[in-house]
Write a protein that holds these residues in place. Structure first.
Motif, PDB file in Angstrom:
ATOM      1  N   ALA A   1     -89.089 -60.172 -12.180  1.00 51.68           N
ATOM      2  CA  ALA A   1     -88.562 -61.536 -11.222  1.00 51.68           C
ATOM      3  C   ALA A   1     -87.617 -62.526 -11.965  1.00 51.68           C
ATOM      4  O   ALA A   1     -87.777 -63.707 -11.752  1.00 51.68           O
ATOM      5  CB  ALA A   1     -89.862 -62.279 -10.814  1.00 51.68           C
TER       6      ALA A   1
ATOM      7  N   ALA B   1     -84.613 -61.187  -8.409  1.00 47.49           N
ATOM      8  CA  ALA B   1     -84.945 -62.128  -7.511  1.00 47.49           C
ATOM      9  C   ALA B   1     -83.466 -62.041  -6.534  1.00 47.49           C
ATOM     10  O   ALA B   1     -83.777 -62.186  -5.344  1.00 47.49           O
ATOM     11  CB  ALA B   1     -84.979 -63.631  -7.989  1.00 47.49           C
TER      12      ALA B   1
ATOM     13  N   LEU C   1     -86.588 -66.637  -4.289  1.00 45.64           N
ATOM     14  CA  LEU C   1     -87.892 -65.795  -3.788  1.00 45.64           C
ATOM     15  C   LEU C   1     -88.632 -66.081  -2.765  1.00 45.64           C
ATOM     16  O   LEU C   1     -89.282 -65.510  -2.174  1.00 45.64           O
ATOM     17  CB  LEU C   1     -88.612 -65.279  -4.988  1.00 45.64           C
ATOM     18  CG  LEU C   1     -88.294 -64.689  -6.320  1.00 45.64           C
ATOM     19  CD1 LEU C   1     -88.983 -64.910  -7.334  1.00 45.64           C
ATOM     20  CD2 LEU C   1     -87.952 -63.137  -5.712  1.00 45.64           C
TER      21      LEU C   1
END
Length: 386
Positions: A12, A17, A207
């Motif tokens: 992430a 992302a 996100l």
């Protein structure tokens, strides 16, 4: 568009992302996992509870780019505040400005040269017999000559990379500018800044989409990847293959945190170039948010040490020496023959990437995946040469 795909993205950070956001906006379902308890990877920022200073937890990150599209994208997800990165370097007890500029040259040489005179002096100092530099040291000697090289680069480089500069590629030094003006702006890109609320808030925003599910504290090894139509893997390339061919080499960083009355150091970054000083730099994090500096009574400083990354360390910089490049070629061959997986990002491609380059490459990965899905073709394992 064909039927929506269910995509797993491992990691992430910015790469994961951005790929997730682009695919979700195209109508695909995306699960993003990260084994840490936060997003943004090594760009993670958080408020220090003792001082209130926004701390770059894994070392400072400065956003700079000449890519209009990347700049528009990051501004869609945060308020970018103006930030001018200035670095100072301690050499033999004296403080100089970096990168090497007219002030540095005059101060180091004890002169008062004009731009043209300084350029001529550096030409005289440079080792002109080196026509095709292959190593970091050869590039430096051709670049600025032995005295400046040994003052500013040799010791710092040995500490940062853990090897003699004769073993490092010349390309590392080619990233650094040499200026014959008093311009001490570390970066020359037209767009420079730092997110007002930190990088983690920016990645959170990227996100934040109904087509994206985020799970932290989850590793790829604990996830049933077979249940997804495709995986985008942004973790270490050799880890995906369980290091079956050996480990790629990384440098890691260790930080010693210190709290002092504000201000203490007086600048964001102070490099220590002498080899007998064990650390590479000290960073004072309140200066990475200059719009907040006046509000702090205490300041957070991190003293930074570089070391070879062990199995349990966070990998920061790929070493990419000759042996590593040979091993990388073998892992790329494995990856090329791994179906339903695309390897991306700094760790997935074993390359040092600035944030803006990571975002641009992530956009390229997402475009490739969308096109492959629409054409019902297998996606490429890599989008860029590595």
């Amino acid at each position: 568009m064909t039927d929506p795909k269910h995509i797993l993205i491992v990691g992430a950070g910015f790469t994961g992302a951005v790929v997730a956001r682009q695919l979700a906006e195209a109508g695909h379902r995306v699960l993003v996992i990260d084994e840490r308890n936060h997003v943004a990877g090594n760009c993670h920022t958080e408020r220090d509870p003792e001082t209130g200073v926004m701390v770059h937890v894994y070392g400072p990150h400065i956003f700079h780019t000449g890519d209009d599209g990347v700049w528009r994208f990051i501004n869609d997800h945060c308020t970018m505040m103006p930030y001018r990165h200035q670095v100072r370097a301690v050499v033999r007890g004296q403080v100089y400005s970096m990168p090497i500029n007219l002030h540095t040259i005059n101060q180091f040489l004890g002169t008062n040269l004009s731009p043209a005179e300084a350029q001529a002096r550096i030409t005289d100092l440079a080792e002109s017999t080196i026509t095709d530099p292959q190593s970091f040291e050869e590039q430096a000697l051709k670049f600025v000559g032995r005295d400046i090289y040994e003052g500013f680069f040799r010791g710092y480089t040995r500490k940062q990379w853990g090897v003699d500069p004769t073993r490092l590629p010349a390309a590392i030094l080619k990233r650094l500018p040499l200026r014959f003006t008093y311009d001490d702006n570390y970066f020359a890109h037209p767009y420079q800044g730092i997110p007002k609320e930190g990088y983690t808030a920016a990645v959170d925003s990227i996100l934040r989409h109904p087509g994206i599910e985020l799970r932290t504290n989850v590793s790829a090894e604990d996830t049933d990847t077979a249940s997804f139509d495709h995986t985008v893997y942004t973790g270490p390339l050799d880890r995906y293959f369980q290091h079956r061919l050996g480990r790629l080499s990384y440098r890691t960083l260790r930080f010693e945190r210190d709290v002092r009355p504000a201000p203490h150091q007086g600048t964001a970054v102070l490099n220590y170039c002498d080899e007998d000083v064990p650390y590479t730099r000290i960073t004072e994090h309140m200066y990475f948010a200059p719009w907040e500096v006046q509000s702090f009574e205490k300041s957070v400083l991190y003293t930074e040490y570089s070391a070879a990354a062990g199995p349990d360390d966070i990998p920061y910089y790929p070493v990419r020496l000759i042996d590593d490049k040979a091993l990388l070629t073998q892992y790329v061959s494995l990856a090329q023959n791994t179906p339903k997986v695309t390897f991306a990002g700094r760790l997935g491609s074993y390359a040092y990437l600035d944030m803006d380059v990571s975002i641009r490459r992530a956009m390229d990965v997402a475009d490739m995946l969308k096109t492959s899905f629409d054409r019902n073709q297998p996606p490429k394992p890599f989008v860029h040469d590595i």
